[in-house]
Design a protein around this motif. Structure first.
Motif, PDB file in Angstrom:
ATOM      1  N   THR A 250     -59.821  49.976 -47.434  1.00 42.79           N
ATOM      2  CA  THR A 250     -59.059  49.659 -48.644  1.00 42.79           C
ATOM      3  C   THR A 250     -58.147  50.812 -49.038  1.00 42.79           C
ATOM      4  O   THR A 250     -56.982  50.603 -49.436  1.00 42.79           O
ATOM      5  N   GLU A 251     -58.639  52.035 -48.929  1.00 43.20           N
ATOM      6  CA  GLU A 251     -57.808  53.199 -49.233  1.00 43.20           C
ATOM      7  C   GLU A 251     -56.636  53.302 -48.264  1.00 43.20           C
ATOM      8  O   GLU A 251     -55.510  53.641 -48.671  1.00 43.20           O
ATOM      9  N   ASP A 252     -56.878  53.009 -46.990  1.00 49.57           N
ATOM     10  CA  ASP A 252     -55.795  53.046 -46.008  1.00 49.57           C
ATOM     11  C   ASP A 252     -54.739  51.978 -46.312  1.00 49.57           C
ATOM     12  O   ASP A 252     -53.535  52.217 -46.154  1.00 49.57           O
ATOM     13  N   ILE A 253     -55.188  50.803 -46.741  1.00 46.18           N
ATOM     14  CA  ILE A 253     -54.241  49.733 -47.087  1.00 46.18           C
ATOM     15  C   ILE A 253     -53.365  50.163 -48.264  1.00 46.18           C
ATOM     16  O   ILE A 253     -52.129  49.983 -48.250  1.00 46.18           O
ATOM     17  N   ASP A 254     -53.973  50.744 -49.294  1.00 44.45           N
ATOM     18  CA  ASP A 254     -53.211  51.212 -50.449  1.00 44.45           C
ATOM     19  C   ASP A 254     -52.205  52.283 -50.048  1.00 44.45           C
ATOM     20  O   ASP A 254     -51.051  52.288 -50.534  1.00 44.45           O
ATOM     21  N   ASP A 255     -52.621  53.182 -49.156  1.00 45.97           N
ATOM     22  CA  ASP A 255     -51.738  54.256 -48.720  1.00 45.97           C
ATOM     23  C   ASP A 255     -50.544  53.705 -47.941  1.00 45.97           C
ATOM     24  O   ASP A 255     -49.397  54.129 -48.150  1.00 45.97           O
ATOM     25  N   VAL A 256     -50.797  52.761 -47.027  1.00 44.01           N
ATOM     26  CA  VAL A 256     -49.708  52.181 -46.230  1.00 44.01           C
ATOM     27  C   VAL A 256     -48.765  51.369 -47.115  1.00 44.01           C
ATOM     28  O   VAL A 256     -47.536  51.427 -46.964  1.00 44.01           O
ATOM     29  N   GLU A 257     -49.313  50.603 -48.069  1.00 43.10           N
ATOM     30  CA  GLU A 257     -48.461  49.831 -48.979  1.00 43.10           C
ATOM     31  C   GLU A 257     -47.577  50.749 -49.820  1.00 43.10           C
ATOM     32  O   GLU A 257     -46.410  50.431 -50.099  1.00 43.10           O
ATOM     33  N   HIS A 258     -48.121  51.872 -50.208  1.00 43.62           N
ATOM     34  CA  HIS A 258     -47.333  52.849 -50.972  1.00 43.62           C
ATOM     35  C   HIS A 258     -46.192  53.399 -50.117  1.00 43.62           C
ATOM     36  O   HIS A 258     -45.051  53.537 -50.617  1.00 43.62           O
ATOM     37  N   GLN A 259     -46.445  53.697 -48.853  1.00 42.04           N
ATOM     38  CA  GLN A 259     -45.387  54.189 -47.972  1.00 42.04           C
ATOM     39  C   GLN A 259     -44.307  53.131 -47.732  1.00 42.04           C
ATOM     40  O   GLN A 259     -43.121  53.440 -47.656  1.00 42.04           O
ATOM     41  N   ILE A 260     -44.741  51.854 -47.612  1.00 39.85           N
ATOM     42  CA  ILE A 260     -43.774  50.773 -47.410  1.00 39.85           C
ATOM     43  C   ILE A 260     -42.878  50.622 -48.642  1.00 39.85           C
ATOM     44  O   ILE A 260     -41.652  50.461 -48.526  1.00 39.85           O
ATOM     45  N   GLU A 261     -43.476  50.671 -49.848  1.00 40.92           N
ATOM     46  CA  GLU A 261     -42.697  50.574 -51.077  1.00 40.92           C
ATOM     47  C   GLU A 261     -41.705  51.733 -51.191  1.00 40.92           C
ATOM     48  O   GLU A 261     -40.576  51.567 -51.665  1.00 40.92           O
ATOM     49  N   LYS A 262     -42.143  52.903 -50.753  1.00 41.70           N
ATOM     50  CA  LYS A 262     -41.281  54.073 -50.821  1.00 41.70           C
ATOM     51  C   LYS A 262     -40.058  53.918 -49.920  1.00 41.70           C
ATOM     52  O   LYS A 262     -38.937  54.297 -50.287  1.00 41.70           O
ATOM     53  N   LEU A 263     -40.276  53.340 -48.708  1.00 38.75           N
ATOM     54  CA  LEU A 263     -39.151  53.117 -47.793  1.00 38.75           C
ATOM     55  C   LEU A 263     -38.226  52.010 -48.316  1.00 38.75           C
ATOM     56  O   LEU A 263     -36.992  52.120 -48.234  1.00 38.75           O
ATOM     57  N   LYS A 264     -38.800  50.940 -48.847  1.00 40.58           N
ATOM     58  CA  LYS A 264     -37.979  49.827 -49.344  1.00 40.58           C
ATOM     59  C   LYS A 264     -37.170  50.221 -50.572  1.00 40.58           C
ATOM     60  O   LYS A 264     -36.105  49.625 -50.843  1.00 40.58           O
ATOM     61  N   SER A 265     -37.662  51.210 -51.316  1.00 38.39           N
ATOM     62  CA  SER A 265     -36.936  51.642 -52.506  1.00 38.39           C
ATOM     63  C   SER A 265     -35.602  52.300 -52.175  1.00 38.39           C
ATOM     64  O   SER A 265     -34.723  52.413 -53.021  1.00 38.39           O
ATOM     65  N   LYS A 266     -35.468  52.745 -50.931  1.00 43.95           N
ATOM     66  CA  LYS A 266     -34.219  53.400 -50.522  1.00 43.95           C
ATOM     67  C   LYS A 266     -33.056  52.425 -50.412  1.00 43.95           C
ATOM     68  O   LYS A 266     -31.896  52.838 -50.437  1.00 43.95           O
ATOM     69  N   CYS A 267     -33.354  51.146 -50.231  1.00 40.10           N
ATOM     70  CA  CYS A 267     -32.272  50.186 -50.040  1.00 40.10           C
ATOM     71  C   CYS A 267     -32.104  49.249 -51.237  1.00 40.10           C
ATOM     72  O   CYS A 267     -31.481  48.186 -51.117  1.00 40.10           O
ATOM     73  N   ARG A 268     -32.657  49.585 -52.393  1.00 34.95           N
ATOM     74  CA  ARG A 268     -32.535  48.721 -53.553  1.00 34.95           C
ATOM     75  C   ARG A 268     -31.117  48.728 -54.148  1.00 34.95           C
ATOM     76  O   ARG A 268     -30.706  47.781 -54.802  1.00 34.95           O
TER      77      ARG A 268
END
Length: 552
Positions: A250-268
């Motif tokens: 569960t911690e790994d899932i939260d960490d990966v989702e956070h990294q994905i959100e961080k990358l997607k925020s670059k193209c908003r």
């Protein structure tokens, strides 16, 4: 009464044989179905894998039967047994003491070896390759059944050619001294054909099987040596806590989702992602998908009753693991002493490092000889040793997968193993079983040669009393290399293993490689941590469809 007793013993023997055969077939069916992929299962490949695995297990039982038969011919006092041989007239004849009758029994055992080994030859060079290539051709949707069979036969023909070449080489390898150098070419050719005719082609089969045994030796060094270390240590160490694994996942899932959100925020703001960010985003999304599948599997494992039963049996697993590691160390020490004995007391490479009997104290050989007086403990132990090699080989293949040098071809995973991988697994086990007999001979050479046979030694001693003269006394001794040739029967397995001296030489060096591989595998297994409770169930290359089928 004696005839009825012998008949009842025969019926009991056949009943036990039938029961063991049914148990082997049931085990093979359960084992194959446990690892077989539900999506790619096929009737032909399943039946082939089950039959090949059954052949391997039945062949592994030949050595204990061989040892039992040569031991059964003699009484504990060293004399040959007497049985009712002619039931119609009730004559009592010396059954085992009769050279002709004893020779028939020995030949029957030898032909039993050749029959099962011929089936292995047929399986390795024709049956399994044909089914393998037939299934490979099935991937082409535009190909009909006839074309599949035709192409499978075409590829299988290469294996048949190799088999024929080995048979021809074995047929013309002379076992006796060749003619003198002054002989003509025709006399030399005639000598080769006479050798082939006098032996009825059996050396050809023996040479082919010995060639396959060399491949089996490589499989034993690779898989069995590693299985002997990884199986007990996995039992001792156990698996990781499923609750802790779920929390970590569960911690790994939260960490990966956070990294994905961080990358997607670059193209908003409308700017496109760079090629590097797109590549990283794709990897993170794939990793997230695998972690979510792991979460579903861990959730099922936590509710599974097998996981709870496994936790309850934890002390038993630890004791079993300690027992297995002690057995593995005993085998390694016995193999080292046996090889050292051959290095010190044999004639060297030119003789295949063959020695008759033992010159150094071998613990396993001494244990088998010590168990002889208590029937049937020695036969039970030799059977357990044989099955131990098969089980550890399965464990080694299960943990390592199937490799071709440094390339991994297939993984062996529960309910996910492809039919081709199961066919490879069974072929490897067939080759390992061929080499198992020599391994067990190396562990306990004297016992494998003669079993529990004893022979009677007549000695004269001066008699004390009113009558002068010498009295004859008989003492029993355990059969060894010093025993008279007509008093101790050598097992057919020993004769088969030492038919060609150059193979014995290669087996000797293979034993040293096996010891080294076991020690390396032991160090690697000790350094590794605990396995996951869902080890091998989730991989990055699994599809969502196969995962959903597995979970539900």
């Amino acid at each position: 009464m004696a005839a009825q007793s012998l008949l009842s013993e025969s019926l009991l023997g056949w009943s036990i044989f039938t029961f063991v055969l049914l148990v082997i077939l049931a085990f093979c069916w359960v084992y194959i179905r446990k690892f077989q992929s539900r999506q790619e299962s096929e009737v032909v490949s399943t039946i082939t894998a089950i039959c090949a695995l059954a052949i391997a297990l039945i062949t592994s039982a030949l050595l204990p039967v061989d040892i039992f038969l040569v031991s059964f011919m003699k009484y504990p006092n060293g004399t040959y047994k007497i049985f009712p041989f002619d039931f119609s007239f009730g004559n009592i004849q010396e059954w085992a003491a009769n050279n002709e009758t004893r020779g028939q029994i020995e030949d029957t055992v030898l032909y039993g070896y050749y029959t099962l080994y011929s089936i292995i030859l047929f399986s390795v060079f024709l049956w399994i390759p044909f089914v393998y290539f037939y299934y490979e051709e099935r991937d082409d949707d535009n190909m009909n059944k006839c074309s599949q069979v035709k192409n499978a036969l075409k590829y299988t023909f290469g294996f048949v050619i190799v088999c024929v070449v080995l048979l021809l080489i074995g047929a013309f390898v002379p076992l006796e001294a060749p003619p003198s150098q002054n002989s003509t070419q025709w006399e030399k050719v005639q000598y080769l054909f006479e050798e082939l005719g006098s032996s009825h082609g059996l050396p050809a089969l023996s040479f082919s099987i010995s060639s396959l045994t060399l491949i089996g030796m490589l499989a034993v060094i690779t898989y069995t040596a590693y299985g002997m270390s990884v199986l007990p240590l996995n039992l001792i160490k156990g698996t990781r806590s499923v609750v802790y694994e779920r929390l970590e996942n569960t911690e790994d899932i939260d960490d990966v989702e956070h990294q994905i959100e961080k990358l997607k925020s670059k193209c908003r703001d409308g700017r496109p992602l760079s090629s590097r960010d797109r590549h990283n985003l794709q990897e993170l999304e794939g990793k997230l998908q695998v972690l979510k599948r792991r979460g579903r599997h861990l959730e099922i494992a936590e509710r599974n009753c097998c996981t709870k039963v496994g936790s309850a049996l934890r002390p038993f697993k630890i004791l079993l693991g300690i027992f297995f590691i002690l057995v593995a160390l005993l085998f390694t020490v016995a193999l080292f002493i046996s090889n050292l004995d051959k290095a010190l007391h044999s004639a060297g490479i030119s003789s295949g490092f063959i020695i008759f009997g033992t010159n150094l104290t071998n613990p396993l050989n001494e244990l088998l000889l010590a168990l002889q007086p208590v029937f049937p403990l020695d036969y039970i132990l030799i059977t357990v040793i044989t099955m131990y090699f098969v089980v550890t080989s399965m464990a080694g293949i299960r943990n390592m997968g199937i490799w071709f040098f440094w390339i991994r071809l297939y993984k062996i995973r529960p309910k996910r193993t492809r039919p081709q991988a199961l066919l490879f697994l069974c072929m490897i086990l067939l080759l390992i079983v061929l080499h198992t007999s020599y391994m067990i001979y190396s562990l306990a050479p004297q016992y494998v040669m003669y079993g529990s046979q004893k022979y009677l030694v007549q000695s004269q001693m001066p008699s004390a009393g009113p009558t002068s003269g010498n009295a004859t006394f008989g003492t029993t001794r355990i059969c060894d290399a010093d025993a008279p040739e007509d008093q101790c029967i050598v097992t057919r397995s020993y004769l088969f293993l030492h038919k060609f001296w150059f193979f014995s030489t290669i087996y000797y060096f293979g034993n040293w490689a096996f010891i080294g591989a076991f020690l390396i595998g032991l160090v690697v297994s000790c350094c590794r941590g605990k396995k996951s409770v869902i080890e091998g169930e989730v991989e990055a290359d699994d599809s969502d469809i196969s995962d959903d089928e597995y979970v539900h």
